[in-house]
Design a protein around this motif. Structure first.
Motif, PDB file in Angstrom:
ATOM      1  N   GLN A 101       0.822  -1.206   0.000  1.00  0.00           N
ATOM      2  CA  GLN A 101       0.000   0.000   0.000  1.00  0.00           C
ATOM      3  C   GLN A 101       0.858   1.258   0.000  1.00  0.00           C
ATOM      4  OE1 GLN A 101      -2.362  -0.797   3.495  1.00  0.00           O
ATOM      5  NE2 GLN A 101      -3.989  -1.817   2.325  1.00  0.00           N
ATOM      6  N   MET A 102       1.942   1.230   0.773  1.00  0.00           N
ATOM      7  CA  MET A 102       2.844   2.376   0.813  1.00  0.00           C
ATOM      8  C   MET A 102       3.487   2.603  -0.563  1.00  0.00           C
ATOM      9  SD  MET A 102       6.350   2.879   2.986  1.00  0.00           S
ATOM     10  CE  MET A 102       7.143   1.676   1.931  1.00  0.00           C
ATOM     11  N   LEU A 103       3.909   1.530  -1.217  1.00  0.00           N
ATOM     12  CA  LEU A 103       4.507   1.662  -2.547  1.00  0.00           C
ATOM     13  C   LEU A 103       3.501   2.170  -3.567  1.00  0.00           C
ATOM     14  CD1 LEU A 103       6.661  -1.605  -2.696  1.00  0.00           C
ATOM     15  CD2 LEU A 103       7.457   0.745  -2.312  1.00  0.00           C
ATOM     16  N   GLU A 104       2.254   1.691  -3.488  1.00  0.00           N
ATOM     17  CA  GLU A 104       1.205   2.161  -4.410  1.00  0.00           C
ATOM     18  C   GLU A 104       0.913   3.638  -4.198  1.00  0.00           C
ATOM     19  OE1 GLU A 104      -1.150  -2.088  -4.837  1.00  0.00           O
ATOM     20  OE2 GLU A 104      -1.736  -0.679  -3.273  1.00  0.00           O
TER      21      GLU A 104
ATOM     22  N   ALA B 180       7.358   4.976 -11.105  1.00  0.00           N
ATOM     23  CA  ALA B 180       6.008   4.604 -10.684  1.00  0.00           C
ATOM     24  C   ALA B 180       5.680   3.186 -11.143  1.00  0.00           C
ATOM     25  CB  ALA B 180       4.987   5.589 -11.221  1.00  0.00           C
ATOM     26  N   ASP B 181       6.077   2.840 -12.366  1.00  0.00           N
ATOM     27  CA  ASP B 181       5.839   1.483 -12.869  1.00  0.00           C
ATOM     28  C   ASP B 181       6.597   0.452 -12.036  1.00  0.00           C
ATOM     29  OD1 ASP B 181       4.236   2.507 -14.867  1.00  0.00           O
ATOM     30  OD2 ASP B 181       5.806   2.400 -16.409  1.00  0.00           O
ATOM     31  N   ARG B 182       7.839   0.763 -11.690  1.00  0.00           N
ATOM     32  CA  ARG B 182       8.643  -0.152 -10.876  1.00  0.00           C
ATOM     33  C   ARG B 182       8.033  -0.323  -9.489  1.00  0.00           C
ATOM     34  NH1 ARG B 182      14.807   1.275 -10.671  1.00  0.00           N
ATOM     35  NH2 ARG B 182      13.692   3.115 -11.257  1.00  0.00           N
ATOM     36  N   LEU B 183       7.581   0.795  -8.887  1.00  0.00           N
ATOM     37  CA  LEU B 183       6.946   0.721  -7.566  1.00  0.00           C
ATOM     38  C   LEU B 183       5.668  -0.105  -7.621  1.00  0.00           C
ATOM     39  CD1 LEU B 183       7.444   4.413  -6.383  1.00  0.00           C
ATOM     40  CD2 LEU B 183       8.588   2.391  -5.460  1.00  0.00           C
ATOM     41  N   THR B 184       4.895   0.066  -8.693  1.00  0.00           N
ATOM     42  CA  THR B 184       3.654  -0.689  -8.854  1.00  0.00           C
ATOM     43  C   THR B 184       3.935  -2.173  -9.029  1.00  0.00           C
ATOM     44  OG1 THR B 184       2.562   1.238  -9.834  1.00  0.00           O
ATOM     45  CG2 THR B 184       1.554  -0.910 -10.242  1.00  0.00           C
ATOM     46  N   ARG B 185       4.949  -2.515  -9.820  1.00  0.00           N
ATOM     47  CA  ARG B 185       5.315  -3.930  -9.985  1.00  0.00           C
ATOM     48  C   ARG B 185       5.759  -4.538  -8.659  1.00  0.00           C
ATOM     49  NH1 ARG B 185       7.712  -2.024 -14.650  1.00  0.00           N
ATOM     50  NH2 ARG B 185       9.804  -2.171 -13.728  1.00  0.00           N
ATOM     51  N   ARG B 186       6.538  -3.788  -7.895  1.00  0.00           N
ATOM     52  CA  ARG B 186       6.993  -4.286  -6.591  1.00  0.00           C
ATOM     53  C   ARG B 186       5.795  -4.487  -5.650  1.00  0.00           C
ATOM     54  NH1 ARG B 186      10.144  -7.455  -3.755  1.00  0.00           N
ATOM     55  NH2 ARG B 186      10.554  -6.649  -1.680  1.00  0.00           N
ATOM     56  N   ALA B 187       4.861  -3.539  -5.664  1.00  0.00           N
ATOM     57  CA  ALA B 187       3.655  -3.662  -4.832  1.00  0.00           C
ATOM     58  C   ALA B 187       2.849  -4.893  -5.238  1.00  0.00           C
ATOM     59  CB  ALA B 187       2.809  -2.402  -4.931  1.00  0.00           C
TER      60      ALA B 187
ATOM     61  N   ALA C  65       3.709   5.479  -5.827  1.00  0.00           N
ATOM     62  CA  ALA C  65       3.592   5.395  -7.284  1.00  0.00           C
ATOM     63  C   ALA C  65       2.513   6.328  -7.815  1.00  0.00           C
ATOM     64  CB  ALA C  65       3.296   3.961  -7.703  1.00  0.00           C
ATOM     65  N   ALA C  66       1.480   6.589  -7.023  1.00  0.00           N
ATOM     66  CA  ALA C  66       0.374   7.448  -7.457  1.00  0.00           C
ATOM     67  C   ALA C  66       0.720   8.934  -7.403  1.00  0.00           C
ATOM     68  CB  ALA C  66      -0.858   7.170  -6.606  1.00  0.00           C
ATOM     69  N   SER C  67       1.824   9.271  -6.773  1.00  0.00           N
ATOM     70  CA  SER C  67       2.221  10.671  -6.654  1.00  0.00           C
ATOM     71  C   SER C  67       2.613  11.231  -8.016  1.00  0.00           C
ATOM     72  CB  SER C  67       3.410  10.800  -5.690  1.00  0.00           C
ATOM     73  OG  SER C  67       3.936  12.099  -5.736  1.00  0.00           O
TER      74      SER C  67
END
Length: 194
Positions: free
Chosen positions: A149-152, A165-172, A155-157
């Protein structure tokens, strides 16, 4: 106790460095703190399993077995000999790794953290997701979801570039997948833990 986790994977690294110049004091302290951290981890796991918390992973059954022995030594590690007895018992080598959001139920022959090293202790700074020594509890799964949730949120910022953002979303997504796998595969203690 906060330093006990780093001690757990620094025992052999420190012994070859500056600590080797002194007498046995630092080695005994590291062993005692590592044994206390192990006992605390097993006591917490024992209590969690008694409350019906689920556990998953390739080492889940070994973790359950180790947790059944927790009441025998909880709070009783005062001497280096007691610490050596615990650290020398391969059935009790369970280490919580909050950074990797898992537990290492250490078995040297199955460990991926130091294939080329001669260590007899896990390298918690080198945890591998495919290791056969991994176990997760419901708490670990909840922490995986919280981290996702923190990574998402990051990424939404709008301040975060699209590739990041794509990398953070993939990690999430990966973390959520691990939590989902835990929830699907978890087992409950079949043995009495009290």
């Amino acid at each position: 106790m906060a330093l006990a986790i780093p001690y757990g994977h620094m025992r052999t690294a420190v012994s070859g460095g500056y600590a080797a110049r002194g007498r046995d004091g630092i080695h005994q302290l590291l062993d005692i703190e590592t044994a206390r951290a192990t006992a605390d981890t097993l006591t917490t796991l024992h209590d969690d399993l008694a409350r019906g918390v689920g556990i998953s992973g390739p080492a889940a059954r070994r973790a359950i077995h180790a947790a059944t022995q927790a009441p025998a030594f909880a709070g009783s590690i005062r001497t280096h000999r007691q610490a050596r007895d615990i650290l020398g018992n391969p059935a009790l080598t369970v280490y919580d790794d909050p950074r990797s959001l898992l537990m290492c139920v250490y078995n040297r022959d199955r460990a991926l953290c130091h294939r080329l090293d001669a260590d007899d202790a896990p390298r918690l700074d080198r945890c591998r997701p495919s290791c056969a020594n991994i176990a997760r509890t419901d708490r670990h799964a909840d922490e995986l979801v919280q981290h996702a949730q923190m990574l998402e949120k990051q990424a939404a910022s709008e301040a975060v570039p699209d590739p990041l953002a794509d990398r953070l979303t993939r990690r999430a997504d990966h973390l959520r997948g691990l939590a989902d796998r835990h929830n699907n595969d978890r087992i409950h203690s079949q043995e009495p833990t009290a």
